[in-house]
Design an enzyme around this catalytic site. Structure first.
Site, PDB file in Angstrom:
ATOM      1  N   CYS A   7     -74.937   8.387 -44.331  1.00 56.17           N
ATOM      2  CA  CYS A   7     -74.477   7.449 -45.641  1.00 56.17           C
ATOM      3  C   CYS A   7     -74.396   6.079 -45.131  1.00 56.17           C
ATOM      4  CB  CYS A   7     -73.146   7.768 -46.310  1.00 56.17           C
ATOM      5  SG  CYS A   7     -72.995   9.602 -46.829  1.00 56.17           S
ATOM      6  N   ILE A   8     -75.421   5.390 -44.810  1.00 56.03           N
ATOM      7  CA  ILE A   8     -75.204   3.869 -44.501  1.00 56.03           C
ATOM      8  C   ILE A   8     -75.447   3.007 -45.475  1.00 56.03           C
ATOM      9  CG2 ILE A   8     -76.036   4.200 -41.985  1.00 56.03           C
ATOM     10  CD1 ILE A   8     -78.889   3.679 -42.910  1.00 56.03           C
TER      11      ILE A   8
END
Lengths: 409, 105
Positions: free
Chosen positions: B104-105
């Site tokens: 989840c960047i």
């Protein structure tokens, strides 16, 4: 003779080929590169095609122009890698053994992963701009479009060039303004992320640009399917967003050959040491560019910074030493913001994009996280630098590791 | 250091508001995090996901992505979103006492 095999002749593979070809002793090393395609695309240029700023010729050159003389080039699809046997099977029937392997097989869009995306509206009212075909089809559609609901949707992360969808939104605002129909186009940016971008400070600043440009933002929207009959996208929790034109950034995945080899994660990306760039499970395999599972951006600039590190580590490993150079996740992206301006961001694994000047502290000429004309020129100049320097493995005046100099905390 | 008071216990949080120490977690902590995320009651199906996530984290050092969850937890995507509205991978990781998934960047 020792055998070095490079899989994939995109940005990362071609750069590595040129760099290594310059330093490895030809009497000791046999270098082979495999790629199924004959054309090299300047992928950052795809963004400009729908708006008729670039044409196909601007972003396409034969791959053979960038292969150094003496390289063995094999034009074939890869069937699979057998890392335990140190060999690669090709679709053309050839079997290639290697002492060292560099995997640069990249990532590509997979619209098939989303129900109803590649269906009857595909390339009629639904387009991607991550392929030459999609970008050109979208250009032809936009020529005659009179306005309506434009939805720009990111399917899921990670994607190549995470800023490109925002740039598409900014350029749309400019394009329709120039055309005199901006009031007839509702631009809606729909993302699974909690904000406009992946990193908090840049996300806030870029979010403000969206507001300023009158672009609607919907966050935390995870698309489940496309309803082709009613022309809307539907999320997993049944929120619906109608569109007249859907510009999609489909799921990105690594090459199928990686899946066939049993070497990838659930998106076919290869587990890679984030600092040394060596494959986690194999000592004689390195991975570079979009093919890795690293939490860095999937972008040409990242592959470029990685190539310096990989070169150093490769030279260490072949001499029996430990890889010492450390990749820091450095990425550098020009964000085209429309009306002849651009924004620049520079960041790595640990430091999010910050305001400041780049590359010379206090001087620039580029400004970080600010909209300037100079940043736009940087972006336009970059295509020239790409074809003439970057892809040939020549030096650019930017350090591979990120620098805090010039950045404001 | 950010901390949170749960049922009389002071727990350390990381920068993302997730539990800092894996071993501070127990089922009561999970219930409290769930309430913060707007999930009033954790059902048997929630627990399948939470336990799968903790097992996965112990083995691989990272919370699994939504794709991996769908493939391996036995709960399909549609249901995952029903159980953990908006962001199942992130929400379930928080409730399971894990850091935010690296994907989840």
């Amino acid at each position: 003779m020792k055998k070095l095999l490079i899989l994939g002749a995109g940005t990362a593979g071609t750069m590595m080929l040129n760099k290594l070809n310059n330093v490895l002793d030809k009497n000791e090393w046999l270098i082979t590169i495999v790629d199924q395609h004959e054309k090299h695309y300047y992928q950052p240029g795809f963004l400009f095609i729908p708006f008729n700023i670039y044409n196909c010729k601007d972003v396409t050159k034969p791959k053979r122009d960038f292969y150094p003389t003496g390289t063995t080039v094999i034009n074939s699809e890869i069937d699979k890698i057998e890392p335990k046997e140190n060999r690669v099977l090709l679709k053309n029937g050839q079997v290639l053994g290697y002492d060292y392997l560099i995997i640069a097989t990249g990532a590509k869009i997979k619209p098939e992963e989303t129900e109803g995306l590649k269906d009857k509206l595909w390339y009629k009212n639904i387009f991607d701009f991550y392929t030459i075909e999609g970008a050109c089809a979208l250009r032809d559609f936009l020529k005659h479009w009179e306005g309506g609901k434009l939805v720009i949707n990111i399917t899921e992360m990670p994607i190549k060039c995470p800023v490109a969808p925002l740039e598409f939104a900014f350029l749309s605002d400019w394009f329709f303004t120039e055309k005199g129909i901006r009031d007839k186009v509702d631009i809606h940016f729909v993302t699974p992320l909690p904000g406009a971008f992946t990193k908090p400070r840049a996300s806030a600043i870029l979010g403000d640009f969206l507001i300023k440009k009158n672009i609607r933002l919907t966050t935390e929207f995870n698309i489940a399917r496309v309803d082709n009959d009613e022309m809307k996208i539907v999320s997993w929790d049944e929120t619906e967003i109608p569109f007249d034109l859907l510009v999609t950034i489909p799921t990105n995945m690594g090459d199928e050959a990686i899946a066939r080899s049993g070497m990838g994660n659930e998106l076919n990306y290869i587990p890679t040491d984030p600092h040394t760039l060596r494959a986690k499970n194999y000592e004689n395999i390195f991975v570079i560019g979009d093919a890795t599972d690293l939490p860095s951006s999937k972008a040409g600039s990242v592959a470029h910074f990685q190539s310096d590190i990989l070169l150093e580590n490769f030279l260490c490993v072949i001499e029996g030493r430990k890889p010492r150079a450390k990749f820091d996740g450095h990425a550098n992206c020009f964000i085209e913001s429309g009306f002849g301006k651009g924004i620049l961001i520079d960041f790595n694994y640990d430091t999010e994009p910050l305001p400041g000047k780049f590359p010379l502290p206090g001087i620039g000429p580029f400004s970080l996280l600010e909209e300037t004309k100079m940043n736009h020129y940087g972006k336009i100049m970059f295509r020239w630098a790409y074809w003439n320097f970057l892809i040939k493995g020549l030096e650019l005046p930017i350090e591979s590791n990120m620098s805090m100099a010039g950045k404001r905390l | 250091m950010e901390t949170i008071d749960f049922i009389g216990r002071k727990l350390e949080l990381d920068a993302d508001g997730h539990l800092k120490n894996f071993n501070d977690w127990d089922k009561e902590v999970a219930q409290e995090f769930a309430k913060l995320e707007g999930i009033n009651e954790l059902t048997e199906r929630h627990w399948i996901v939470i336990e799968y996530m903790r097992k996965e984290f112990k083995e691989n050092g990272d919370a699994p992505s939504i794709r991996k969850l769908t493939k391996e937890s036995g709960v399909d995507t549609k249901e995952l979103y029903a159980l953990f509205p908006k962001g199942p991978a992130k929400k379930a990781a928080k409730i399971a006492g894990l850091p935010k998934p690296k994907g989840c960047i």
